[in-house]
Scaffold this motif. Structure first.
Motif, mmCIF file in Angstrom:
data_model
loop_
_atom_site.group_PDB
_atom_site.id
_atom_site.type_symbol
_atom_site.label_atom_id
_atom_site.label_comp_id
_atom_site.label_asym_id
_atom_site.label_seq_id
_atom_site.Cartn_x
_atom_site.Cartn_y
_atom_site.Cartn_z
ATOM 1 N N ILE A 70 15.009 -6.289 2.695
ATOM 2 C CA ILE A 70 15.029 -4.878 2.337
ATOM 3 C C ILE A 70 16.182 -4.229 3.082
ATOM 4 O O ILE A 70 16.087 -3.913 4.263
ATOM 5 C CB ILE A 70 13.687 -4.193 2.688
ATOM 6 N N GLU A 71 17.267 -4.063 2.374
ATOM 7 C CA GLU A 71 18.484 -3.535 2.984
ATOM 8 C C GLU A 71 18.273 -2.111 3.461
ATOM 9 O O GLU A 71 17.676 -1.280 2.766
ATOM 10 C CB GLU A 71 19.626 -3.580 1.966
ATOM 11 N N GLY A 72 18.750 -1.817 4.671
ATOM 12 C CA GLY A 72 18.650 -0.473 5.201
ATOM 13 C C GLY A 72 17.340 -0.170 5.901
ATOM 14 O O GLY A 72 17.103 0.970 6.287
ATOM 15 N N VAL A 73 16.481 -1.196 6.085
ATOM 16 C CA VAL A 73 15.178 -0.986 6.718
ATOM 17 C C VAL A 73 15.012 -1.972 7.866
ATOM 18 O O VAL A 73 15.152 -3.180 7.681
ATOM 19 C CB VAL A 73 14.030 -1.185 5.704
ATOM 20 N N LYS A 74 14.704 -1.470 9.055
ATOM 21 C CA LYS A 74 14.516 -2.336 10.216
ATOM 22 C C LYS A 74 13.077 -2.844 10.325
ATOM 23 O O LYS A 74 12.841 -4.013 10.626
ATOM 24 C CB LYS A 74 14.893 -1.591 11.495
ATOM 25 N N HIS A 75 12.110 -1.958 10.119
ATOM 26 C CA HIS A 75 10.707 -2.340 10.261
ATOM 27 C C HIS A 75 9.898 -1.786 9.102
ATOM 28 O O HIS A 75 10.131 -0.659 8.645
ATOM 29 C CB HIS A 75 10.116 -1.818 11.577
ATOM 30 N N ILE A 76 8.916 -2.558 8.658
ATOM 31 C CA ILE A 76 8.013 -2.148 7.585
ATOM 32 C C ILE A 76 6.590 -2.155 8.110
ATOM 33 O O ILE A 76 6.132 -3.146 8.685
ATOM 34 C CB ILE A 76 8.140 -3.076 6.362
ATOM 35 N N VAL A 77 5.894 -1.041 7.924
ATOM 36 C CA VAL A 77 4.500 -0.910 8.343
ATOM 37 C C VAL A 77 3.666 -0.524 7.127
ATOM 38 O O VAL A 77 3.940 0.490 6.471
ATOM 39 C CB VAL A 77 4.344 0.146 9.446
ATOM 40 N N ALA A 78 2.671 -1.338 6.804
ATOM 41 C CA ALA A 78 1.757 -1.044 5.703
ATOM 42 C C ALA A 78 0.580 -0.234 6.240
ATOM 43 O O ALA A 78 0.025 -0.556 7.290
ATOM 44 C CB ALA A 78 1.261 -2.341 5.074
ATOM 45 N N VAL A 79 0.213 0.807 5.517
ATOM 46 C CA VAL A 79 -0.971 1.592 5.857
ATOM 47 C C VAL A 79 -1.996 1.339 4.762
ATOM 48 O O VAL A 79 -1.758 1.640 3.589
ATOM 49 C CB VAL A 79 -0.659 3.092 5.974
ATOM 50 N N ALA A 80 -3.130 0.756 5.136
ATOM 51 C CA ALA A 80 -4.109 0.289 4.161
ATOM 52 C C ALA A 80 -5.508 0.712 4.569
ATOM 53 O O ALA A 80 -5.754 1.094 5.718
ATOM 54 C CB ALA A 80 -4.030 -1.236 4.032
ATOM 55 N N SER A 81 -6.424 0.623 3.609
ATOM 56 C CA SER A 81 -7.802 1.000 3.899
ATOM 57 C C SER A 81 -8.800 0.005 3.325
ATOM 58 O O SER A 81 -9.889 -0.148 3.859
ATOM 59 C CB SER A 81 -8.099 2.389 3.337
ATOM 60 N N GLY A 82 -8.450 -0.664 2.244
ATOM 61 C CA GLY A 82 -9.415 -1.521 1.561
ATOM 62 C C GLY A 82 -10.338 -0.727 0.666
ATOM 63 O O GLY A 82 -10.983 -1.277 -0.211
ATOM 64 N N LYS A 83 -10.409 0.579 0.872
ATOM 65 C CA LYS A 83 -11.314 1.430 0.107
ATOM 66 C C LYS A 83 -10.659 2.775 -0.133
ATOM 67 O O LYS A 83 -9.978 3.312 0.751
ATOM 68 C CB LYS A 83 -12.619 1.625 0.888
ATOM 69 N N GLY A 84 -10.862 3.337 -1.315
ATOM 70 C CA GLY A 84 -10.330 4.652 -1.605
ATOM 71 C C GLY A 84 -11.209 5.755 -1.039
ATOM 72 O O GLY A 84 -12.384 5.541 -0.720
ATOM 73 N N GLY A 85 -10.622 6.932 -0.895
ATOM 74 C CA GLY A 85 -11.400 8.091 -0.490
ATOM 75 C C GLY A 85 -11.576 8.283 0.996
ATOM 76 O O GLY A 85 -12.384 9.125 1.419
ATOM 77 N N VAL A 86 -10.817 7.531 1.819
ATOM 78 C CA VAL A 86 -10.970 7.674 3.267
ATOM 79 C C VAL A 86 -9.805 8.451 3.892
ATOM 80 O O VAL A 86 -9.722 8.563 5.111
ATOM 81 C CB VAL A 86 -11.109 6.293 3.952
ATOM 82 N N GLY A 87 -8.917 8.979 3.062
ATOM 83 C CA GLY A 87 -7.811 9.789 3.583
ATOM 84 C C GLY A 87 -6.589 9.003 3.995
ATOM 85 O O GLY A 87 -5.772 9.491 4.783
ATOM 86 N N LYS A 88 -6.420 7.820 3.419
ATOM 87 C CA LYS A 88 -5.307 6.951 3.810
ATOM 88 C C LYS A 88 -3.949 7.594 3.534
ATOM 89 O O LYS A 88 -3.047 7.537 4.382
ATOM 90 C CB LYS A 88 -5.415 5.614 3.078
ATOM 91 N N SER A 89 -3.775 8.198 2.373
ATOM 92 C CA SER A 89 -2.479 8.795 2.030
ATOM 93 C C SER A 89 -2.156 9.975 2.934
ATOM 94 O O SER A 89 -1.007 10.175 3.341
ATOM 95 C CB SER A 89 -2.466 9.227 0.564
ATOM 96 N N THR A 90 -3.170 10.770 3.272
ATOM 97 C CA THR A 90 -2.964 11.884 4.191
ATOM 98 C C THR A 90 -2.561 11.379 5.567
ATOM 99 O O THR A 90 -1.663 11.935 6.216
ATOM 100 C CB THR A 90 -4.242 12.734 4.292
ATOM 101 N N VAL A 91 -3.206 10.314 6.015
ATOM 102 C CA VAL A 91 -2.841 9.721 7.299
ATOM 103 C C VAL A 91 -1.424 9.164 7.233
ATOM 104 O O VAL A 91 -0.625 9.346 8.162
ATOM 105 C CB VAL A 91 -3.839 8.611 7.691
ATOM 106 N N THR A 92 -1.069 8.495 6.140
ATOM 107 C CA THR A 92 0.253 7.886 6.018
ATOM 108 C C THR A 92 1.365 8.915 6.130
ATOM 109 O O THR A 92 2.326 8.752 6.900
ATOM 110 C CB THR A 92 0.388 7.136 4.677
ATOM 111 N N VAL A 93 1.262 9.999 5.361
ATOM 112 C CA VAL A 93 2.343 10.980 5.354
ATOM 113 C C VAL A 93 2.451 11.670 6.710
ATOM 114 O O VAL A 93 3.560 11.917 7.209
ATOM 115 C CB VAL A 93 2.168 11.995 4.199
ATOM 116 N N ASN A 94 1.332 11.971 7.339
ATOM 117 C CA ASN A 94 1.387 12.619 8.650
ATOM 118 C C ASN A 94 1.868 11.668 9.737
ATOM 119 O O ASN A 94 2.588 12.075 10.655
ATOM 120 C CB ASN A 94 0.016 13.193 9.007
#
Length: 336
Positions: A70-94
């Motif tokens: 992945i050109e231009g990227v030093k580190h990749i971190v996945a934010v996951a939950s295994g389940k929807g509805g736990v606020g994962k996207s809100t946590v990711t953006v913040n």
């Protein structure tokens, strides 16, 4: 200051002549098939969804697949939950915004092809499209100091993606590898719920430096969080920690706090898998309103208590990425 990259990972990412290794023959400039569903149309000036099926070719059984650089990227971190509805996207953006507030160059990739939400959370207007950046590439949009890419930038937000698994996995890979990321220290990937095609594609095709697991304290959410952790362990991706979201409900009128989803779930699962609790976040009206309004908490309340929690979480993630880089350095031993 930028996070150092791990020497061993940088060595594994070196290629000759191209930074992307195509999956199929007949590709153009190493960037996927010319009819790629996400390739910018000539003359449009932006990336456009064409409705055509991404190509995919699996490696023979038992044969390791090459990971994309992945050109231009030093580190990749996945934010996951295994389940929807736990606020994962809100946590990711913040979390991404908190990392940027700590002085790093940060990007965010919305990997939920069926239900992308980062466009609204980042306040990107409907109809805003990425600009083309050469043949079959596009520039990420910028919002609140983050570089961002999402399927929501490619299609009408009301248009359902009625795609089977291989098409979704191919679209995700193209969003990741055909975006012209610019000198990122960390790219956060907002993973969709579950352990399906996109998760498998990420593990097989992308050198992921770590995963953050988001859960609520309740037992039902912990069941699926365990599956997410087990998946990353099977593919040798280190779990950087657990975020316990909605730990307490805080009344907006009187300030009374109550653990309506239970207590201690994040701590139990972190102990079980020998990782750490990165932080605990409350269930409050303000966090939801700020994300829905395109100004997440770290932007809306930069000096607030919740922002301070996110920034502490970001520092812990950065510390572990830095530690990985240090641990992978060369060692010299002497013997008689």
């Amino acid at each position: 200051m930028p996070i150092r990259t791990r020497a061993s990972r940088r060595a594994s990412r070196r290629t000759t002549g191209s930074s992307h290794r195509p999956d199929t023959p007949g590709t153009t400039a190493g960037l996927g098939p010319p009819s790629s569903c996400l390739a910018p149309r000539a003359g449009d000036g932006y990336g456009a969804y064409t409705g055509q099926t991404p190509h995919r070719q699996d490696a023979p059984a038992g044969q390791a697949k090459e990971q994309d650089v992945i050109e231009g990227v030093k580190h990749i971190v996945a934010v996951a939950s295994g389940k929807g509805g736990v606020g994962k996207s809100t946590v990711t953006v913040n979390l991404a915004l908190a990392m940027a507030a700590e002085g790093y160059r940060v990007g965010i990739l919305d990997a939920d092809i069926y239900g992308p939400s980062q466009a609204q959370m980042l306040g990107v207007g409907e109809g805003v499209r990425p600009q083309a950046a050469g043949e079959n590439r596009f520039r990420p949009l910028e919002a609140h100091g983050l570089q961002a890419m999402s399927m929501a930038f490619m299609v009408d937000v009301r248009e359902p993606m009625v795609w089977r698994g291989p098409m979704v996995a191919g679209a995700f890979q193209q969003l990741l590898t055909q975006t012209a990321w610019e000198d990122l220290d960390v790219l956060f990937i907002d993973m969709p719920p579950g352990t399906g095609d996109i998760q498998l594609t990420l593990a097989q095709k992308v050198p992921v430096d770590g995963a953050v697991i988001v859960t609520t304290p309740q037992d039902i959410a912990l069941l699926d969080a365990r599956k997410g952790i087990e998946m990353f362990r099977k593919v040798n991706v280190p779990v950087l920690g657990v975020v316990e979201n909605m730990s307490l409900h805080v009344c907006s009128q009187c300030g009374h706090a109550e653990p309506i989803f239970g207590e201690g779930g994040g701590e139990r699962i972190a102990t079980e898998y020998e990782t750490r609790v990165l932080g605990r976040l409350p269930l409050t009206l303000a966090i939801r309103e700020q994300a829905d309004g395109g100004r997440p908490t770290v932007v809306a309340e930069p000096d607030g208590e919740v922002t301070a929690t996110f920034r502490e979480m970001a520092r812990q993630v950065a510390e572990q990425l830095e530690g990985q880089a240090a641990d992978s350095g060369p060692s010299i031993s002497f013997s008689d």
